[in-house]
Motif scaffolding. Structure first.
Motif, PDB file in Angstrom:
ATOM      1  N   GLN A 101      10.000 -43.798 -29.597  1.00 41.46           N
ATOM      2  CA  GLN A 101       9.990 -44.681 -30.749  1.00 41.46           C
ATOM      3  C   GLN A 101       8.784 -45.623 -30.709  1.00 41.46           C
ATOM      4  OE1 GLN A 101      11.927 -44.564 -33.427  1.00 41.46           O
ATOM      5  NE2 GLN A 101      10.798 -46.274 -34.325  1.00 41.46           N
ATOM      6  N   ASP A 102       8.458 -46.101 -29.516  1.00 40.48           N
ATOM      7  CA  ASP A 102       7.317 -47.017 -29.376  1.00 40.48           C
ATOM      8  C   ASP A 102       5.996 -46.341 -29.742  1.00 40.48           C
ATOM      9  OD1 ASP A 102       8.982 -49.042 -28.588  1.00 40.48           O
ATOM     10  OD2 ASP A 102       8.553 -48.871 -26.447  1.00 40.48           O
ATOM     11  N   ILE A 103       5.804 -45.109 -29.276  1.00 43.29           N
ATOM     12  CA  ILE A 103       4.539 -44.434 -29.573  1.00 43.29           C
ATOM     13  C   ILE A 103       4.455 -44.089 -31.058  1.00 43.29           C
ATOM     14  CG2 ILE A 103       5.234 -42.032 -29.092  1.00 43.29           C
ATOM     15  CD1 ILE A 103       2.555 -41.608 -27.741  1.00 43.29           C
ATOM     16  N   ALA A 104       5.603 -43.809 -31.692  1.00 43.60           N
ATOM     17  CA  ALA A 104       5.611 -43.553 -33.135  1.00 43.60           C
ATOM     18  C   ALA A 104       5.269 -44.817 -33.909  1.00 43.60           C
ATOM     19  CB  ALA A 104       6.978 -43.019 -33.562  1.00 43.60           C
ATOM     20  N   GLU A 105       5.782 -45.955 -33.451  1.00 41.55           N
ATOM     21  CA  GLU A 105       5.476 -47.223 -34.126  1.00 41.55           C
ATOM     22  C   GLU A 105       4.003 -47.591 -33.968  1.00 41.55           C
ATOM     23  OE1 GLU A 105       8.233 -50.022 -32.547  1.00 41.55           O
ATOM     24  OE2 GLU A 105       9.941 -49.216 -33.662  1.00 41.55           O
ATOM     25  N   ARG A 106       3.433 -47.317 -32.790  1.00 40.78           N
ATOM     26  CA  ARG A 106       2.001 -47.579 -32.607  1.00 40.78           C
ATOM     27  C   ARG A 106       1.172 -46.684 -33.516  1.00 40.78           C
ATOM     28  NH1 ARG A 106       3.466 -47.687 -27.150  1.00 40.78           N
ATOM     29  NH2 ARG A 106       2.414 -45.723 -26.654  1.00 40.78           N
ATOM     30  N   ARG A 107       1.609 -45.437 -33.683  1.00 37.39           N
ATOM     31  CA  ARG A 107       0.899 -44.523 -34.572  1.00 37.39           C
ATOM     32  C   ARG A 107       0.938 -45.032 -36.011  1.00 37.39           C
ATOM     33  NH1 ARG A 107       4.305 -39.884 -35.361  1.00 37.39           N
ATOM     34  NH2 ARG A 107       5.143 -41.215 -36.995  1.00 37.39           N
ATOM     35  N   ASN A 108       2.108 -45.499 -36.455  1.00 38.03           N
ATOM     36  CA  ASN A 108       2.232 -46.019 -37.815  1.00 38.03           C
ATOM     37  C   ASN A 108       1.334 -47.238 -38.020  1.00 38.03           C
ATOM     38  OD1 ASN A 108       4.070 -44.036 -38.425  1.00 38.03           O
ATOM     39  ND2 ASN A 108       5.866 -45.320 -38.076  1.00 38.03           N
ATOM     40  N   ALA A 109       1.291 -48.098 -37.000  1.00 39.20           N
ATOM     41  CA  ALA A 109       0.424 -49.277 -37.099  1.00 39.20           C
ATOM     42  C   ALA A 109      -1.046 -48.862 -37.131  1.00 39.20           C
ATOM     43  CB  ALA A 109       0.687 -50.212 -35.918  1.00 39.20           C
ATOM     44  N   GLU A 110      -1.397 -47.835 -36.360  1.00 38.31           N
ATOM     45  CA  GLU A 110      -2.773 -47.338 -36.312  1.00 38.31           C
ATOM     46  C   GLU A 110      -3.197 -46.783 -37.671  1.00 38.31           C
ATOM     47  OE1 GLU A 110      -6.414 -46.341 -34.369  1.00 38.31           O
ATOM     48  OE2 GLU A 110      -4.694 -47.330 -33.434  1.00 38.31           O
ATOM     49  N   LEU A 111      -2.270 -46.060 -38.327  1.00 36.98           N
ATOM     50  CA  LEU A 111      -2.612 -45.381 -39.580  1.00 36.98           C
ATOM     51  C   LEU A 111      -2.469 -46.265 -40.813  1.00 36.98           C
ATOM     52  CD1 LEU A 111      -0.877 -41.920 -38.991  1.00 36.98           C
ATOM     53  CD2 LEU A 111      -3.315 -42.418 -38.867  1.00 36.98           C
ATOM     54  N   HIS A 112      -1.564 -47.238 -40.760  1.00 37.91           N
ATOM     55  CA  HIS A 112      -1.225 -47.960 -41.977  1.00 37.91           C
ATOM     56  C   HIS A 112      -1.554 -49.456 -41.933  1.00 37.91           C
ATOM     57  CE1 HIS A 112       0.734 -44.294 -43.187  1.00 37.91           C
ATOM     58  NE2 HIS A 112       1.565 -44.342 -42.157  1.00 37.91           N
ATOM     59  N   SER A 113      -2.326 -49.895 -40.947  1.00 36.81           N
ATOM     60  CA  SER A 113      -2.711 -51.298 -40.880  1.00 36.81           C
ATOM     61  C   SER A 113      -4.101 -51.417 -40.265  1.00 36.81           C
ATOM     62  CB  SER A 113      -1.695 -52.105 -40.057  1.00 36.81           C
ATOM     63  OG  SER A 113      -1.863 -51.853 -38.674  1.00 36.81           O
ATOM     64  N   ALA A 114      -4.584 -52.637 -40.201  1.00 33.48           N
ATOM     65  CA  ALA A 114      -5.889 -52.872 -39.580  1.00 33.48           C
ATOM     66  C   ALA A 114      -5.773 -53.041 -38.069  1.00 33.48           C
ATOM     67  CB  ALA A 114      -6.537 -54.115 -40.196  1.00 33.48           C
ATOM     68  N   ASP A 115      -4.551 -52.980 -37.571  1.00 36.91           N
ATOM     69  CA  ASP A 115      -4.323 -53.126 -36.131  1.00 36.91           C
ATOM     70  C   ASP A 115      -4.868 -51.905 -35.384  1.00 36.91           C
ATOM     71  OD1 ASP A 115      -3.493 -54.232 -33.808  1.00 36.91           O
ATOM     72  OD2 ASP A 115      -1.361 -53.838 -34.095  1.00 36.91           O
ATOM     73  N   LEU A 116      -5.195 -52.088 -34.095  1.00 35.48           N
ATOM     74  CA  LEU A 116      -5.693 -50.997 -33.247  1.00 35.48           C
ATOM     75  C   LEU A 116      -4.831 -50.892 -31.994  1.00 35.48           C
ATOM     76  CD1 LEU A 116      -9.509 -51.788 -33.535  1.00 35.48           C
ATOM     77  CD2 LEU A 116      -8.242 -49.998 -34.761  1.00 35.48           C
ATOM     78  N   PRO A 117      -3.559 -50.521 -32.152  1.00 30.73           N
ATOM     79  CA  PRO A 117      -2.637 -50.513 -31.006  1.00 30.73           C
ATOM     80  C   PRO A 117      -2.980 -49.493 -29.931  1.00 30.73           C
ATOM     81  CG  PRO A 117      -1.634 -49.448 -32.903  1.00 30.73           C
ATOM     82  CD  PRO A 117      -2.902 -50.071 -33.379  1.00 30.73           C
ATOM     83  N   PHE A 118      -3.588 -48.367 -30.309  1.00 37.05           N
ATOM     84  CA  PHE A 118      -3.925 -47.351 -29.315  1.00 37.05           C
ATOM     85  C   PHE A 118      -5.036 -47.828 -28.390  1.00 37.05           C
ATOM     86  CE2 PHE A 118      -2.403 -43.707 -32.264  1.00 37.05           C
ATOM     87  CZ  PHE A 118      -1.096 -43.914 -31.832  1.00 37.05           C
ATOM     88  N   ARG A 119      -5.932 -48.638 -28.930  1.00 38.17           N
ATOM     89  CA  ARG A 119      -7.063 -49.100 -28.130  1.00 38.17           C
ATOM     90  C   ARG A 119      -6.612 -50.042 -27.009  1.00 38.17           C
ATOM     91  NH1 ARG A 119     -12.337 -50.027 -31.483  1.00 38.17           N
ATOM     92  NH2 ARG A 119     -11.811 -47.810 -31.730  1.00 38.17           N
ATOM     93  N   THR A 120      -5.491 -50.726 -27.224  1.00 38.70           N
ATOM     94  CA  THR A 120      -5.009 -51.680 -26.220  1.00 38.70           C
ATOM     95  C   THR A 120      -4.097 -51.032 -25.186  1.00 38.70           C
ATOM     96  OG1 THR A 120      -3.105 -52.298 -27.603  1.00 38.70           O
ATOM     97  CG2 THR A 120      -5.142 -53.554 -27.893  1.00 38.70           C
ATOM     98  N   MET A 121      -3.784 -49.759 -25.363  1.00 39.66           N
ATOM     99  CA  MET A 121      -2.890 -49.069 -24.431  1.00 39.66           C
ATOM    100  C   MET A 121      -3.673 -48.332 -23.354  1.00 39.66           C
ATOM    101  SD  MET A 121       0.347 -49.493 -24.936  1.00 39.66           S
ATOM    102  CE  MET A 121       1.019 -48.085 -24.049  1.00 39.66           C
ATOM    103  N   ARG A 122      -3.438 -48.728 -22.099  1.00 42.07           N
ATOM    104  CA  ARG A 122      -4.063 -48.012 -20.982  1.00 42.07           C
ATOM    105  C   ARG A 122      -3.450 -46.624 -20.861  1.00 42.07           C
ATOM    106  NH1 ARG A 122      -1.754 -51.945 -18.340  1.00 42.07           N
ATOM    107  NH2 ARG A 122      -0.941 -50.445 -16.821  1.00 42.07           N
TER     108      ARG A 122
END
Length: 312
Positions: A110-131
């Motif tokens: 669920q967390d990785i899906a939410e990060r994907r949604n944020a990556e695609l549908h907002s100006a946020d860059l959640p994948f870049r902050t994930m080691r």
């Protein structure tokens, strides 16, 4: 199961597309683009999960509030605009289908899906902050868990050569988890054994008086059942809780009986010992401790009868 189901919810088609997407993910990793690696990987995981559900029945992946999609799942192609379930619903359903797809795995997905949604549908860059080491091993574990339920494997999903690195990573993660759990159990055991004998005996006696039905408050989540287990650290009476994964009506019953015996099966999700405070989360930690994460019991309940019609 309908044979002529639309390709959008066909289990084999979903599985094939997931293989394409995970191939793209690994290609981006090879190119050093870790943001896109996680993006394509998250998409592949969702498709793989939907493939697992669709192979059981296509109706498990369509939006139940969209009647046209329900018709398509039944093999009646009234539309090409098929609406499928959200990632959240997908992973909730997988938790009931796949025994080792426990709350820990479900939350990661669920967390990785939410990060994907944020990556695609907002100006946020959640994948870049994930080691990479913060998600990759758990990703391959989740994928492997789903593939095992489908009668497949990482080797088949990725191709033997491409699967070598994930399999090695999985093995390393499993060894690390086993080592961590072993140390946790040993620490709890040493702490308990450091108590005076009279104190240990008092705590052991108190533990024997505890009943499963009164232990709901010690667990973080809400589950279907609580049962007792012997703690691997202090050997006192401890408790495990989990979700029911199946039940069968016992065939050994009198034809005139009004009660039936039901054989039930549960998968352990959380273990807690009130005596030494040992905690184990998820079936992997429970298994690594030496406890069985599968629990079976019998329940007696009143039989349900269908009303008679047309006998007036």
């Amino acid at each position: 199961m309908p044979d002529d189901v639309f390709i959008a919810i066909n289990g084999d088609a979903l599985h094939a597309k997931s293989k394409v997407y995970i191939g793209r993910a690994l290609a981006r990793k090879s190119a050093g683009d870790l943001d896109e690696y996680q993006l394509w990987a998250s998409l592949a995981l969702e498709l793989l999960g939907k493939a697992a559900l669709a192979r059981k029945h296509p109706s498990l992946v369509v939006d139940p509030m969209h009647w046209q999609s329900m018709f398509v799942a039944a093999g009646i192609n009234v539309t090409t605009d098929v609406k499928t379930i959200t990632a959240k619903t997908l992973f909730e359903r997988l938790a009931h289908l796949v025994p080792r797809f426990d709350k820990t795995v479900q939350k990661f997905c669920q967390d990785i899906a939410e990060r994907r949604n944020a990556e695609l549908h907002s100006a946020d860059l959640p994948f870049r902050t994930m080691r990479l080491d913060a998600w990759e091993a758990r990703y391959w574990h989740a994928s492997d868990t789903i593939l095992h339920e489908m009668g497949s494997s990482l080797e088949q999903w990725l191709g033997a050569a491409d699967a070598k690195a994930p399999r090695q990573l999985l093995d390393e993660a499993a060894k690390a988890l086993a080592a961590a759990v072993k140390l946790r159990v040993e620490a709890a055991r040493e702490q308990f054994e450091a108590l005076k004998r009279a104190e240990r005996e008092r705590l052991t006696a108190e533990a024997e008086l505890r009943e499963p039905q009164h232990q709901m408050g010690i667990f973080k989540g809400r589950y279907d059942e609580i049962w007792s287990e012997s703690c691997p650290a202090c050997k006192c009476r401890a408790f495990m809780t989990g979700e029911q994964t199946g039940e069968d009506i016992s065939e050994e019953r009198d034809e005139h009986a009004i009660w039936e015996v039901v054989d039930r099966e549960f998968v352990g999700e959380e273990f807690r010992c009130p005596t030494c405070d040992l905690t184990l989360m998820g079936s992997d930690e429970i298994d690594a401790s030496g406890l069985s994460y599968i629990h079976e019991d019998q329940q007696e309940r009143e039989m349900e009868y269908e009303p008679d019609y047309g006998n007036d």
